[in-house]
Design an enzyme around this catalytic site. Structure first.
Site, mmCIF file in Angstrom:
data_model
loop_
_atom_site.group_PDB
_atom_site.id
_atom_site.type_symbol
_atom_site.label_atom_id
_atom_site.label_comp_id
_atom_site.label_asym_id
_atom_site.label_seq_id
_atom_site.Cartn_x
_atom_site.Cartn_y
_atom_site.Cartn_z
ATOM 1 N N SER A 140 0.827 -1.206 0.000
ATOM 2 C CA SER A 140 0.000 0.000 0.000
ATOM 3 C C SER A 140 0.862 1.257 0.000
ATOM 4 O O SER A 140 1.639 1.467 -0.917
ATOM 5 C CB SER A 140 -0.967 -0.044 1.185
ATOM 6 O OG SER A 140 -1.910 0.983 1.105
ATOM 7 N N ASP A 310 -9.754 -4.465 -5.718
ATOM 8 C CA ASP A 310 -9.219 -3.407 -4.859
ATOM 9 C C ASP A 310 -9.601 -2.047 -5.437
ATOM 10 O O ASP A 310 -9.120 -1.664 -6.505
ATOM 11 C CB ASP A 310 -7.704 -3.543 -4.747
ATOM 12 C CG ASP A 310 -7.106 -2.604 -3.708
ATOM 13 O OD1 ASP A 310 -7.852 -1.764 -3.179
ATOM 14 O OD2 ASP A 310 -5.901 -2.728 -3.440
ATOM 15 N N HIS A 336 -7.650 -5.068 -0.826
ATOM 16 C CA HIS A 336 -6.411 -4.441 -0.382
ATOM 17 C C HIS A 336 -5.731 -5.231 0.738
ATOM 18 O O HIS A 336 -4.563 -5.644 0.614
ATOM 19 C CB HIS A 336 -6.733 -3.012 0.092
ATOM 20 C CG HIS A 336 -5.584 -2.067 -0.037
ATOM 21 N ND1 HIS A 336 -5.057 -1.686 -1.251
ATOM 22 C CD2 HIS A 336 -4.849 -1.420 0.912
ATOM 23 C CE1 HIS A 336 -4.066 -0.842 -1.056
ATOM 24 N NE2 HIS A 336 -3.909 -0.670 0.252
#
Length: 603
Positions: A140, A310, A336
Protein backbone atom coordinates in the site's frame (compact mmCIF):
# COMPACT_ATOMS: atom_id res chain seq x y z
CA UNK A 1 5.06 -16.64 19.43
CA UNK A 2 6.28 -18.84 16.55
CA UNK A 3 9.82 -19.22 17.91
CA UNK A 4 11.75 -16.68 15.83
CA UNK A 5 14.29 -14.27 17.27
CA UNK A 6 14.07 -10.57 16.38
CA UNK A 7 16.45 -7.66 16.74
CA UNK A 8 15.39 -4.04 17.11
CA UNK A 9 17.51 -1.26 15.62
CA UNK A 10 17.21 2.53 15.72
CA UNK A 11 17.89 4.60 12.61
CA UNK A 12 18.50 8.34 12.83
CA UNK A 13 17.22 10.23 9.81
CA UNK A 14 18.94 13.27 8.36
CA UNK A 15 16.27 15.56 9.84
CA UNK A 16 16.49 14.11 13.35
CA UNK A 17 13.75 11.45 13.64
CA UNK A 18 14.56 8.13 15.30
CA UNK A 19 13.03 5.16 13.50
CA UNK A 20 12.66 1.73 15.04
CA UNK A 21 13.23 -1.13 12.59
CA UNK A 22 13.19 -4.89 13.20
CA UNK A 23 15.34 -7.72 11.91
CA UNK A 24 14.57 -11.42 11.43
CA UNK A 25 17.76 -13.09 10.24
CA UNK A 26 17.78 -16.54 11.85
CA UNK A 27 15.93 -19.71 11.19
CA UNK A 28 14.89 -21.66 14.25
CA UNK A 29 18.08 -23.05 15.74
CA UNK A 30 20.38 -20.48 14.08
CA UNK A 31 20.18 -17.89 16.86
CA UNK A 32 23.83 -18.30 17.92
CA UNK A 33 25.25 -17.96 14.41
CA UNK A 34 26.58 -14.79 12.84
CA UNK A 35 24.60 -13.59 9.82
CA UNK A 36 26.00 -10.85 7.54
CA UNK A 37 28.50 -9.77 10.21
CA UNK A 38 32.01 -9.97 8.90
CA UNK A 39 33.90 -12.30 6.57
CA UNK A 40 33.36 -15.46 8.65
CA UNK A 41 29.60 -15.06 9.04
CA UNK A 42 26.76 -16.61 7.04
CA UNK A 43 26.00 -14.51 3.97
CA UNK A 44 22.35 -14.02 3.22
CA UNK A 45 20.45 -11.85 0.75
CA UNK A 46 18.69 -8.94 2.41
CA UNK A 47 14.95 -8.20 2.05
CA UNK A 48 13.32 -5.02 3.36
CA UNK A 49 9.54 -4.88 4.03
CA UNK A 50 7.61 -1.65 4.55
CA UNK A 51 4.06 -1.23 5.83
CA UNK A 52 1.14 0.92 4.66
CA UNK A 53 -0.75 3.99 5.86
CA UNK A 54 -1.74 4.04 9.56
CA UNK A 55 0.29 0.85 10.17
CA UNK A 56 3.57 -0.37 11.60
CA UNK A 57 5.83 -3.38 11.13
CA UNK A 58 3.57 -5.65 13.20
CA UNK A 59 1.12 -6.10 10.32
CA UNK A 60 3.57 -8.48 8.59
CA UNK A 61 3.69 -10.99 11.47
CA UNK A 62 0.30 -10.82 13.26
CA UNK A 63 -1.06 -13.91 11.51
CA UNK A 64 -2.72 -16.94 13.02
CA UNK A 65 -0.69 -19.38 10.89
CA UNK A 66 3.08 -19.34 10.70
CA UNK A 67 3.17 -20.38 7.05
CA UNK A 68 1.04 -17.37 5.99
CA UNK A 69 3.46 -14.79 7.44
CA UNK A 70 5.68 -13.50 4.63
CA UNK A 71 8.68 -12.59 6.85
CA UNK A 72 8.77 -16.11 8.34
CA UNK A 73 8.52 -17.68 4.88
CA UNK A 74 11.43 -15.54 3.68
CA UNK A 75 13.54 -16.37 6.74
CA UNK A 76 13.01 -20.08 6.08
CA UNK A 77 14.11 -19.51 2.48
CA UNK A 78 17.42 -18.14 3.74
CA UNK A 79 16.90 -14.36 3.61
CA UNK A 80 17.96 -11.70 6.09
CA UNK A 81 14.61 -9.93 6.65
CA UNK A 82 14.22 -6.33 7.88
CA UNK A 83 10.91 -4.63 8.75
CA UNK A 84 10.76 -0.83 8.48
CA UNK A 85 8.66 1.82 10.22
CA UNK A 86 7.59 5.37 9.36
CA UNK A 87 8.27 8.33 11.59
CA UNK A 88 5.52 8.97 14.11
CA UNK A 89 4.19 5.43 14.41
CA UNK A 90 4.34 3.11 17.41
CA UNK A 91 8.05 2.32 17.06
CA UNK A 92 9.24 5.71 15.74
CA UNK A 93 7.60 8.28 17.99
CA UNK A 94 10.83 10.08 18.81
CA UNK A 95 12.85 13.00 17.46
CA UNK A 96 15.98 14.76 18.67
CA UNK A 97 14.44 18.14 17.80
CA UNK A 98 10.72 18.04 18.66
CA UNK A 99 8.43 16.45 21.18
CA UNK A 100 5.47 14.39 19.88
CA UNK A 101 3.21 16.76 21.81
CA UNK A 102 4.09 19.61 19.43
CA UNK A 103 2.66 20.32 15.99
CA UNK A 104 6.22 20.58 14.59
CA UNK A 105 6.81 16.89 15.26
CA UNK A 106 3.79 15.94 13.11
CA UNK A 107 4.60 18.32 10.26
CA UNK A 108 5.45 15.59 7.75
CA UNK A 109 3.87 13.93 4.72
CA UNK A 110 4.83 11.40 2.06
CA UNK A 111 7.59 13.81 0.99
CA UNK A 112 9.51 13.25 4.23
CA UNK A 113 8.97 9.47 4.00
CA UNK A 114 10.50 9.51 0.51
CA UNK A 115 13.25 12.05 1.20
CA UNK A 116 14.52 10.61 4.50
CA UNK A 117 12.81 7.56 6.03
CA UNK A 118 13.20 5.10 3.14
CA UNK A 119 16.73 6.00 1.91
CA UNK A 120 18.14 6.41 5.44
CA UNK A 121 16.72 3.05 6.55
CA UNK A 122 18.09 1.27 3.49
CA UNK A 123 21.52 2.86 3.88
CA UNK A 124 21.65 1.77 7.53
CA UNK A 125 20.68 -1.83 6.69
CA UNK A 126 23.27 -2.14 3.93
CA UNK A 127 25.93 -0.73 6.24
CA UNK A 128 25.09 -3.21 9.00
CA UNK A 129 24.86 -6.27 6.71
CA UNK A 130 27.71 -5.35 4.39
CA UNK A 131 25.62 -6.24 1.34
CA UNK A 132 25.76 -4.17 -1.88
CA UNK A 133 21.98 -4.16 -2.42
CA UNK A 134 18.68 -5.41 -1.03
CA UNK A 135 15.19 -6.29 -2.25
CA UNK A 136 12.28 -4.01 -1.34
CA UNK A 137 8.77 -5.33 -0.64
CA UNK A 138 6.12 -2.70 0.03
CA UNK A 139 2.45 -2.81 0.88
CA UNK A 140 0.00 0.00 0.00
CA UNK A 141 1.58 3.31 1.04
CA UNK A 142 4.85 1.43 1.47
CA UNK A 143 4.83 1.05 -2.31
CA UNK A 144 4.03 4.75 -2.84
CA UNK A 145 6.97 5.71 -0.64
CA UNK A 146 9.25 3.49 -2.74
CA UNK A 147 7.90 4.93 -6.02
CA UNK A 148 8.60 8.44 -4.75
CA UNK A 149 11.96 7.66 -3.17
CA UNK A 150 13.36 5.72 -6.14
CA UNK A 151 12.24 8.47 -8.51
CA UNK A 152 14.17 11.25 -6.70
CA UNK A 153 17.21 9.29 -5.44
CA UNK A 154 19.23 7.92 -8.40
CA UNK A 155 21.72 6.24 -6.07
CA UNK A 156 18.92 4.36 -4.35
CA UNK A 157 18.21 2.54 -7.64
CA UNK A 158 21.64 0.95 -7.32
CA UNK A 159 20.96 -0.14 -3.75
CA UNK A 160 17.60 -1.83 -4.51
CA UNK A 161 17.86 -4.83 -6.85
CA UNK A 162 14.08 -5.35 -7.19
CA UNK A 163 10.96 -3.55 -5.98
CA UNK A 164 7.94 -5.81 -5.30
CA UNK A 165 4.74 -3.79 -4.83
CA UNK A 166 1.86 -5.58 -3.08
CA UNK A 167 -1.48 -3.75 -3.44
CA UNK A 168 0.39 -0.82 -5.04
CA UNK A 169 -0.81 2.74 -4.46
CA UNK A 170 0.08 5.72 -6.57
CA UNK A 171 -2.97 7.80 -7.50
CA UNK A 172 -6.17 6.13 -6.18
CA UNK A 173 -9.50 6.99 -7.78
CA UNK A 174 -11.03 7.99 -4.44
CA UNK A 175 -13.41 6.72 -1.79
CA UNK A 176 -16.45 4.58 -2.52
CA UNK A 177 -18.74 6.77 -0.41
CA UNK A 178 -19.71 9.64 -2.70
CA UNK A 179 -20.41 12.24 -0.02
CA UNK A 180 -17.14 11.78 1.84
CA UNK A 181 -15.22 11.51 -1.42
CA UNK A 182 -16.68 14.77 -2.74
CA UNK A 183 -15.95 16.56 0.53
CA UNK A 184 -12.28 15.66 0.76
CA UNK A 185 -11.69 16.21 -2.95
CA UNK A 186 -13.23 19.69 -2.79
CA UNK A 187 -10.94 20.74 0.07
CA UNK A 188 -8.42 18.23 1.49
CA UNK A 189 -7.51 20.79 4.17
CA UNK A 190 -10.89 20.15 5.79
CA UNK A 191 -9.19 17.19 7.51
CA UNK A 192 -7.15 19.67 9.53
CA UNK A 193 -10.40 21.10 10.88
CA UNK A 194 -11.70 17.63 11.76
CA UNK A 195 -8.56 16.03 13.22
CA UNK A 196 -6.15 18.87 14.00
CA UNK A 197 -2.56 19.25 12.82
CA UNK A 198 -0.95 16.51 14.84
CA UNK A 199 -1.74 12.76 14.92
CA UNK A 200 -4.89 11.62 13.11
CA UNK A 201 -7.37 9.32 14.89
CA UNK A 202 -5.28 9.34 18.06
CA UNK A 203 -8.29 8.08 20.06
CA UNK A 204 -8.44 4.82 18.09
CA UNK A 205 -6.17 3.04 20.55
CA UNK A 206 -8.49 3.99 23.42
CA UNK A 207 -11.57 2.59 21.69
CA UNK A 208 -9.65 -0.54 20.79
CA UNK A 209 -8.80 -1.17 24.44
CA UNK A 210 -12.34 -0.76 25.83
CA UNK A 211 -14.48 -2.33 23.09
CA UNK A 212 -15.37 -6.02 23.02
CA UNK A 213 -13.00 -7.52 20.37
CA UNK A 214 -15.73 -8.97 18.09
CA UNK A 215 -17.54 -5.63 18.22
CA UNK A 216 -14.32 -3.77 17.42
CA UNK A 217 -13.76 -6.12 14.47
CA UNK A 218 -17.30 -5.49 13.23
CA UNK A 219 -16.81 -1.72 13.43
CA UNK A 220 -13.60 -1.95 11.39
CA UNK A 221 -15.39 -4.04 8.75
CA UNK A 222 -18.21 -1.49 8.58
CA UNK A 223 -15.73 1.33 8.20
CA UNK A 224 -13.83 -0.43 5.41
CA UNK A 225 -17.10 -1.16 3.62
CA UNK A 226 -18.32 2.43 4.04
CA UNK A 227 -15.14 4.08 2.77
CA UNK A 228 -13.71 1.58 0.26
CA UNK A 229 -16.48 -0.99 -0.40
CA UNK A 230 -14.24 -3.82 0.83
CA UNK A 231 -16.08 -6.92 2.05
CA UNK A 232 -13.02 -8.62 3.62
CA UNK A 233 -14.48 -12.04 2.85
CA UNK A 234 -11.08 -13.54 2.05
CA UNK A 235 -9.95 -12.93 5.64
CA UNK A 236 -11.18 -15.34 8.31
CA UNK A 237 -12.91 -14.18 11.48
CA UNK A 238 -10.12 -15.48 13.69
CA UNK A 239 -7.55 -13.65 11.55
CA UNK A 240 -9.49 -10.40 11.91
CA UNK A 241 -9.55 -10.79 15.68
CA UNK A 242 -5.79 -11.30 15.65
CA UNK A 243 -4.84 -8.61 13.11
CA UNK A 244 -7.28 -5.70 13.47
CA UNK A 245 -5.80 -4.60 16.83
CA UNK A 246 -2.54 -4.08 14.91
CA UNK A 247 -4.19 -2.30 12.00
CA UNK A 248 -3.92 1.21 13.41
CA UNK A 249 -0.75 3.08 14.28
CA UNK A 250 -0.05 6.79 14.62
CA UNK A 251 0.65 9.04 11.66
CA UNK A 252 0.22 12.71 10.86
CA UNK A 253 -2.96 14.29 9.58
CA UNK A 254 -0.79 16.01 6.98
CA UNK A 255 0.15 12.68 5.38
CA UNK A 256 -3.55 11.83 4.91
CA UNK A 257 -4.22 15.32 3.52
CA UNK A 258 -1.39 14.67 1.05
CA UNK A 259 -3.20 11.56 -0.19
CA UNK A 260 -6.42 13.47 -0.79
CA UNK A 261 -4.48 16.11 -2.72
CA UNK A 262 -3.19 13.31 -4.95
CA UNK A 263 -6.71 11.91 -5.36
CA UNK A 264 -8.13 15.33 -6.23
CA UNK A 265 -5.47 16.20 -8.82
CA UNK A 266 -5.15 12.60 -10.11
CA UNK A 267 -1.41 13.16 -10.03
CA UNK A 268 1.27 11.49 -7.92
CA UNK A 269 2.78 14.76 -6.78
CA UNK A 270 4.51 16.34 -3.81
CA UNK A 271 2.61 18.04 -1.02
CA UNK A 272 0.89 21.28 -2.02
CA UNK A 273 1.37 23.90 0.72
CA UNK A 274 -0.96 26.39 -0.92
CA UNK A 275 -4.54 26.54 0.34
CA UNK A 276 -6.69 26.75 -2.78
CA UNK A 277 -9.90 28.66 -2.26
CA UNK A 278 -12.74 27.62 -4.55
CA UNK A 279 -13.11 31.02 -6.25
CA UNK A 280 -9.45 31.61 -7.05
CA UNK A 281 -8.08 28.11 -7.49
CA UNK A 282 -8.30 28.34 -11.27
CA UNK A 283 -6.28 31.56 -11.23
CA UNK A 284 -3.60 30.10 -8.97
CA UNK A 285 -3.11 27.14 -11.29
CA UNK A 286 -1.82 29.50 -13.98
CA UNK A 287 1.13 30.60 -11.86
CA UNK A 288 1.94 27.63 -9.64
CA UNK A 289 2.47 23.95 -10.34
CA UNK A 290 3.29 21.29 -7.77
CA UNK A 291 6.16 19.03 -8.78
CA UNK A 292 5.23 15.48 -9.69
CA UNK A 293 7.36 12.55 -8.69
CA UNK A 294 9.30 11.52 -11.83
CA UNK A 295 8.45 7.84 -11.52
CA UNK A 296 9.44 7.08 -15.12
CA UNK A 297 13.07 7.65 -14.08
CA UNK A 298 13.07 4.53 -11.87
CA UNK A 299 15.72 2.03 -12.98
CA UNK A 300 15.03 -0.68 -10.41
CA UNK A 301 12.92 -3.58 -11.76
CA UNK A 302 9.30 -3.22 -10.58
CA UNK A 303 6.94 -6.17 -10.01
CA UNK A 304 3.33 -5.21 -9.24
CA UNK A 305 0.94 -7.69 -7.59
CA UNK A 306 -2.52 -6.16 -7.28
CA UNK A 307 -6.08 -7.21 -6.53
CA UNK A 308 -8.77 -7.00 -9.16
CA UNK A 309 -11.33 -6.14 -6.45
CA UNK A 310 -9.22 -3.41 -4.86
CA UNK A 311 -10.90 -0.02 -5.22
CA UNK A 312 -7.65 1.82 -4.44
CA UNK A 313 -5.72 0.44 -7.41
CA UNK A 314 -6.08 1.93 -10.89
CA UNK A 315 -3.62 -0.28 -12.74
CA UNK A 316 -4.06 1.42 -16.13
CA UNK A 317 -3.23 4.85 -14.76
CA UNK A 318 -0.35 3.42 -12.76
CA UNK A 319 1.33 1.70 -15.70
CA UNK A 320 1.23 4.92 -17.70
CA UNK A 321 3.40 6.60 -15.05
CA UNK A 322 5.90 3.76 -14.63
CA UNK A 323 8.79 2.55 -16.81
CA UNK A 324 7.95 0.34 -19.76
CA UNK A 325 9.68 -2.70 -18.24
CA UNK A 326 7.27 -2.79 -15.28
CA UNK A 327 5.67 -6.20 -14.70
CA UNK A 328 2.10 -6.54 -13.37
CA UNK A 329 0.28 -9.55 -11.90
CA UNK A 330 -3.40 -9.61 -11.01
CA UNK A 331 -5.33 -11.65 -8.45
CA UNK A 332 -8.89 -10.67 -9.39
CA UNK A 333 -10.84 -11.60 -6.25
CA UNK A 334 -8.32 -9.99 -3.88
CA UNK A 335 -8.95 -6.73 -2.04
CA UNK A 336 -6.41 -4.44 -0.38
CA UNK A 337 -5.83 -6.12 2.99
CA UNK A 338 -5.94 -9.61 1.49
CA UNK A 339 -2.26 -9.25 0.54
CA UNK A 340 -1.46 -9.28 4.25
CA UNK A 341 -4.00 -11.59 5.87
CA UNK A 342 -6.03 -13.60 3.34
CA UNK A 343 -6.64 -17.31 3.94
CA UNK A 344 -4.65 -18.30 0.87
CA UNK A 345 -2.10 -15.48 0.75
CA UNK A 346 0.72 -18.02 0.94
CA UNK A 347 -0.68 -19.89 -2.07
CA UNK A 348 -1.47 -16.92 -4.34
CA UNK A 349 1.02 -14.20 -3.39
CA UNK A 350 4.20 -15.70 -2.00
CA UNK A 351 5.22 -17.39 -5.25
CA UNK A 352 5.17 -14.02 -7.03
CA UNK A 353 7.47 -12.63 -4.36
CA UNK A 354 9.89 -15.58 -4.45
CA UNK A 355 10.09 -15.59 -8.24
CA UNK A 356 11.06 -11.91 -8.27
CA UNK A 357 13.58 -12.29 -5.44
CA UNK A 358 15.28 -15.24 -7.12
CA UNK A 359 15.35 -13.62 -10.56
CA UNK A 360 16.65 -10.13 -9.70
CA UNK A 361 19.73 -10.50 -7.52
CA UNK A 362 22.12 -7.71 -8.52
CA UNK A 363 22.16 -3.93 -8.71
CA UNK A 364 23.01 -3.89 -12.43
CA UNK A 365 19.43 -4.66 -13.54
CA UNK A 366 20.54 -6.61 -16.59
CA UNK A 367 18.47 -7.94 -19.45
CA UNK A 368 19.30 -11.48 -18.35
CA UNK A 369 17.49 -10.91 -15.05
CA UNK A 370 14.32 -9.87 -16.84
CA UNK A 371 14.58 -12.92 -19.12
CA UNK A 372 15.08 -15.16 -16.11
CA UNK A 373 12.01 -13.75 -14.42
CA UNK A 374 9.92 -14.20 -17.57
CA UNK A 375 11.07 -17.82 -17.89
CA UNK A 376 10.29 -18.63 -14.28
CA UNK A 377 6.84 -17.06 -14.46
CA UNK A 378 6.06 -18.94 -17.67
CA UNK A 379 7.05 -22.23 -16.02
CA UNK A 380 4.72 -21.58 -13.12
CA UNK A 381 1.83 -20.58 -15.36
CA UNK A 382 2.34 -23.74 -17.44
CA UNK A 383 2.26 -25.81 -14.26
CA UNK A 384 -0.89 -24.02 -13.22
CA UNK A 385 -2.52 -24.90 -16.53
CA UNK A 386 -1.54 -28.56 -16.23
CA UNK A 387 -2.57 -28.85 -12.60
CA UNK A 388 -5.83 -26.94 -12.86
CA UNK A 389 -4.50 -23.83 -11.14
CA UNK A 390 -3.03 -22.96 -7.79
CA UNK A 391 -6.35 -22.85 -5.96
CA UNK A 392 -9.99 -22.21 -6.47
CA UNK A 393 -10.72 -18.60 -7.32
CA UNK A 394 -7.25 -17.51 -8.46
CA UNK A 395 -6.58 -15.49 -11.58
CA UNK A 396 -3.10 -14.38 -12.55
CA UNK A 397 -2.11 -11.96 -15.28
CA UNK A 398 1.57 -12.19 -16.17
CA UNK A 399 3.29 -9.37 -17.99
CA UNK A 400 5.97 -9.94 -20.62
CA UNK A 401 6.83 -6.67 -22.36
CA UNK A 402 3.59 -6.05 -24.23
CA UNK A 403 3.44 -2.58 -25.69
CA UNK A 404 0.46 -0.43 -24.70
CA UNK A 405 -0.99 -3.18 -22.55
CA UNK A 406 -3.96 -2.26 -20.38
CA UNK A 407 -3.25 -4.99 -17.87
CA UNK A 408 0.48 -5.59 -17.67
CA UNK A 409 3.82 -4.67 -19.24
CA UNK A 410 7.09 -6.52 -18.94
CA UNK A 411 10.12 -7.67 -20.92
CA UNK A 412 9.53 -10.16 -23.73
CA UNK A 413 7.33 -10.86 -26.72
CA UNK A 414 4.08 -12.15 -25.27
CA UNK A 415 1.76 -11.88 -22.33
CA UNK A 416 0.82 -15.10 -20.56
CA UNK A 417 -2.45 -15.08 -18.67
CA UNK A 418 -3.87 -17.83 -16.55
CA UNK A 419 -7.61 -17.63 -16.03
CA UNK A 420 -8.96 -19.90 -13.33
CA UNK A 421 -12.63 -20.12 -12.61
CA UNK A 422 -13.93 -18.67 -9.39
CA UNK A 423 -16.55 -21.27 -8.61
CA UNK A 424 -17.60 -19.96 -5.25
CA UNK A 425 -19.47 -16.67 -5.14
CA UNK A 426 -19.18 -14.04 -2.47
CA UNK A 427 -22.53 -15.14 -1.11
CA UNK A 428 -21.23 -18.66 -0.58
CA UNK A 429 -18.18 -17.33 1.22
CA UNK A 430 -20.34 -15.18 3.45
CA UNK A 431 -22.63 -18.08 4.21
CA UNK A 432 -19.86 -20.22 5.67
CA UNK A 433 -19.34 -17.71 8.47
CA UNK A 434 -15.71 -18.70 9.05
CA UNK A 435 -12.66 -20.22 7.43
CA UNK A 436 -13.17 -22.49 4.43
CA UNK A 437 -11.46 -25.75 5.20
CA UNK A 438 -9.24 -27.45 2.70
CA UNK A 439 -11.44 -30.50 2.08
CA UNK A 440 -14.48 -28.34 1.45
CA UNK A 441 -12.66 -26.11 -1.01
CA UNK A 442 -11.32 -29.09 -2.96
CA UNK A 443 -14.79 -30.60 -3.15
CA UNK A 444 -16.31 -27.40 -4.50
CA UNK A 445 -13.48 -26.87 -6.93
CA UNK A 446 -13.94 -30.37 -8.37
CA UNK A 447 -17.65 -31.19 -8.76
CA UNK A 448 -16.96 -34.10 -11.10
CA UNK A 449 -14.92 -35.80 -8.43
CA UNK A 450 -17.83 -35.48 -6.05
CA UNK A 451 -20.25 -37.06 -8.54
CA UNK A 452 -17.94 -39.98 -9.26
CA UNK A 453 -18.02 -41.11 -5.65
CA UNK A 454 -21.59 -40.65 -4.41
CA UNK A 455 -22.29 -40.50 -0.73
CA UNK A 456 -23.09 -43.89 0.82
CA UNK A 457 -25.87 -44.43 3.32
CA UNK A 458 -25.64 -46.32 6.54
CA UNK A 459 -28.12 -49.08 7.34
CA UNK A 460 -30.21 -46.71 9.47
CA UNK A 461 -30.86 -44.53 6.44
CA UNK A 462 -28.96 -41.52 7.87
CA UNK A 463 -26.16 -39.50 6.33
CA UNK A 464 -22.75 -39.83 8.02
CA UNK A 465 -21.02 -36.65 9.12
CA UNK A 466 -17.47 -35.67 8.27
CA UNK A 467 -17.47 -33.30 11.25
CA UNK A 468 -19.95 -33.83 14.05
CA UNK A 469 -19.72 -30.17 14.97
CA UNK A 470 -20.77 -29.02 11.51
CA UNK A 471 -23.60 -30.48 9.42
CA UNK A 472 -23.04 -31.25 5.78
CA UNK A 473 -24.13 -28.66 3.26
CA UNK A 474 -27.48 -29.27 1.61
CA UNK A 475 -26.38 -28.95 -1.95
CA UNK A 476 -23.36 -31.28 -1.80
CA UNK A 477 -24.99 -34.48 -0.53
CA UNK A 478 -28.08 -35.23 -2.60
CA UNK A 479 -28.39 -38.99 -3.05
CA UNK A 480 -29.38 -40.60 -6.32
CA UNK A 481 -33.06 -41.39 -7.04
CA UNK A 482 -32.50 -45.14 -6.52
CA UNK A 483 -31.02 -44.60 -3.09
CA UNK A 484 -33.85 -42.22 -2.26
CA UNK A 485 -36.50 -44.79 -3.06
CA UNK A 486 -34.66 -47.57 -1.22
CA UNK A 487 -33.66 -45.70 1.91
CA UNK A 488 -36.17 -42.93 2.38
CA UNK A 489 -39.52 -44.29 1.28
CA UNK A 490 -40.50 -45.47 4.81
CA UNK A 491 -39.89 -41.96 6.12
CA UNK A 492 -42.69 -40.27 4.09
CA UNK A 493 -44.85 -38.18 6.40
CA UNK A 494 -48.32 -36.65 6.13
CA UNK A 495 -49.00 -33.51 4.20
CA UNK A 496 -47.57 -30.38 5.71
CA UNK A 497 -49.87 -27.99 7.56
CA UNK A 498 -47.35 -25.40 8.71
CA UNK A 499 -48.65 -21.90 9.24
CA UNK A 500 -45.52 -20.31 7.79
CA UNK A 501 -46.55 -18.87 4.45
CA UNK A 502 -44.55 -19.73 1.36
CA UNK A 503 -45.16 -19.18 -2.40
CA UNK A 504 -46.69 -22.34 -3.79
CA UNK A 505 -44.98 -21.98 -7.17
CA UNK A 506 -41.53 -21.83 -5.64
CA UNK A 507 -41.93 -25.42 -4.47
CA UNK A 508 -42.12 -26.57 -8.03
CA UNK A 509 -39.01 -24.60 -8.90
CA UNK A 510 -37.03 -26.30 -6.18
CA UNK A 511 -38.43 -29.75 -6.88
CA UNK A 512 -37.64 -29.39 -10.58
CA UNK A 513 -34.09 -28.40 -9.79
CA UNK A 514 -33.69 -31.33 -7.42
CA UNK A 515 -35.06 -33.73 -9.99
CA UNK A 516 -32.73 -32.35 -12.66
CA UNK A 517 -29.76 -32.99 -10.39
CA UNK A 518 -30.78 -36.66 -10.31
CA UNK A 519 -31.10 -36.89 -14.10
CA UNK A 520 -34.90 -37.15 -14.08
CA UNK A 521 -37.56 -35.27 -15.92
CA UNK A 522 -40.04 -33.33 -13.88
CA UNK A 523 -43.60 -32.51 -14.92
CA UNK A 524 -44.20 -28.85 -15.66
CA UNK A 525 -45.92 -26.99 -12.88
CA UNK A 526 -46.69 -23.31 -12.44
CA UNK A 527 -43.33 -21.65 -11.77
CA UNK A 528 -42.64 -18.42 -9.98
CA UNK A 529 -39.26 -16.69 -9.54
CA UNK A 530 -37.71 -17.19 -6.13
CA UNK A 531 -34.73 -15.55 -4.51
CA UNK A 532 -31.57 -17.40 -3.59
CA UNK A 533 -32.43 -17.04 0.07
CA UNK A 534 -35.78 -18.74 -0.49
CA UNK A 535 -34.10 -21.51 -2.46
CA UNK A 536 -31.70 -22.17 0.39
CA UNK A 537 -34.34 -21.94 3.07
CA UNK A 538 -37.22 -23.67 1.40
CA UNK A 539 -37.78 -27.40 1.24
CA UNK A 540 -40.23 -29.45 -0.74
CA UNK A 541 -43.17 -29.93 1.53
CA UNK A 542 -45.78 -31.77 -0.47
CA UNK A 543 -46.03 -35.45 -1.52
CA UNK A 544 -46.83 -34.24 -5.05
CA UNK A 545 -43.61 -32.34 -5.33
CA UNK A 546 -41.78 -35.16 -7.02
CA UNK A 547 -39.55 -38.09 -6.14
CA UNK A 548 -37.02 -35.89 -4.37
CA UNK A 549 -39.44 -34.60 -1.75
CA UNK A 550 -38.31 -37.12 0.85
CA UNK A 551 -34.70 -36.12 0.31
CA UNK A 552 -35.25 -32.53 1.30
CA UNK A 553 -37.39 -33.60 4.24
CA UNK A 554 -34.64 -35.84 5.54
CA UNK A 555 -32.01 -33.13 4.97
CA UNK A 556 -34.16 -30.68 6.87
CA UNK A 557 -34.55 -33.18 9.73
CA UNK A 558 -30.77 -33.57 9.91
CA UNK A 559 -30.25 -29.84 10.11
CA UNK A 560 -32.78 -29.71 12.93
CA UNK A 561 -31.09 -32.49 14.87
CA UNK A 562 -27.59 -30.91 14.55
CA UNK A 563 -28.57 -27.33 15.35
CA UNK A 564 -27.88 -26.40 18.97
CA UNK A 565 -29.77 -23.09 18.97
CA UNK A 566 -33.37 -23.53 20.13
CA UNK A 567 -35.50 -20.88 21.65
CA UNK A 568 -39.17 -20.03 21.94
CA UNK A 569 -42.10 -19.92 24.30
CA UNK A 570 -45.05 -22.11 25.15
CA UNK A 571 -45.28 -25.87 25.51
CA UNK A 572 -42.34 -28.08 24.77
CA UNK A 573 -42.89 -30.49 21.89
CA UNK A 574 -41.23 -31.32 18.61
CA UNK A 575 -43.34 -30.33 15.62
CA UNK A 576 -43.49 -32.86 12.80
CA UNK A 577 -44.03 -30.00 10.39
CA UNK A 578 -40.89 -28.21 11.49
CA UNK A 579 -38.84 -31.40 11.30
CA UNK A 580 -40.11 -32.21 7.88
CA UNK A 581 -39.56 -28.75 6.48
CA UNK A 582 -36.18 -28.16 8.05
CA UNK A 583 -37.46 -25.15 10.02
CA UNK A 584 -36.14 -26.09 13.44
CA UNK A 585 -37.73 -27.10 16.71
CA UNK A 586 -41.14 -25.62 17.36
CA UNK A 587 -41.75 -24.83 21.03
CA UNK A 588 -45.43 -23.97 21.24
CA UNK A 589 -47.54 -22.07 18.80
CA UNK A 590 -46.13 -18.56 19.23
CA UNK A 591 -42.67 -18.68 17.63
CA UNK A 592 -40.34 -21.04 15.81
CA UNK A 593 -36.61 -20.79 15.15
CA UNK A 594 -35.12 -21.39 11.71
CA UNK A 595 -32.32 -23.88 12.18
CA UNK A 596 -30.60 -23.01 8.91
CA UNK A 597 -30.82 -19.23 8.63
CA UNK A 598 -30.93 -18.42 12.33
CA UNK A 599 -34.06 -16.29 11.96
CA UNK A 600 -36.89 -16.34 14.51
CA UNK A 601 -40.23 -16.40 12.77
CA UNK A 602 -43.73 -15.55 13.84
CA UNK A 603 -46.21 -18.40 13.36
Amino acid sequence: MFGYTAEEHVVRTEDGYLLGIHRLAWRKGEEEQRVNRGPNSIKKKVVYLHHGLLMNSEVWVCLTDEQRALPFALVEKGYDVWLGNNRGNKYSKKSIRYSPTTTEFWNFSIDQFALHDIPNSISYILEITGQPSLSYIGFSQGTAQAFASLSIHPKLNEQVNVFIALAPAMSPAGLSNGIVDALVKASPQVLFLLFGRRSILSSATMWQSILYPPLFTKLIDLGLSFLFNWRTQNISTSQKLAAYPHLYSFTSTKSVVHWFQIIRTKSFQMYDDDVHRPLISATNNKYTKVARYPTRNIKTPIVLVYGGSDSLVDIKAMLKELPSQTMANEIPHYEHLDFLWARDVDKLVFQHVLDALESFTGAEHTREEYDRYRTVRKQHTDLAKMGGGLRRGSHLARGSDVADSDVSTAVGEETVRVMESNESSNEERAGTGGEIEEAESEERASPTKRLESPLKFESRGQLPFQDKDRPLSRESHIPSPAIQQQQLQPAIMPSRTSRIARPRGSKGNLAAEMAASGGEEYPKLPQTPVSKAEMMDGFVDSPTAGPNAATTGMTGMMNVMTTPKRRGTGGSHMSVDSMRGGRGISLGASKSFDAFSGVEREC
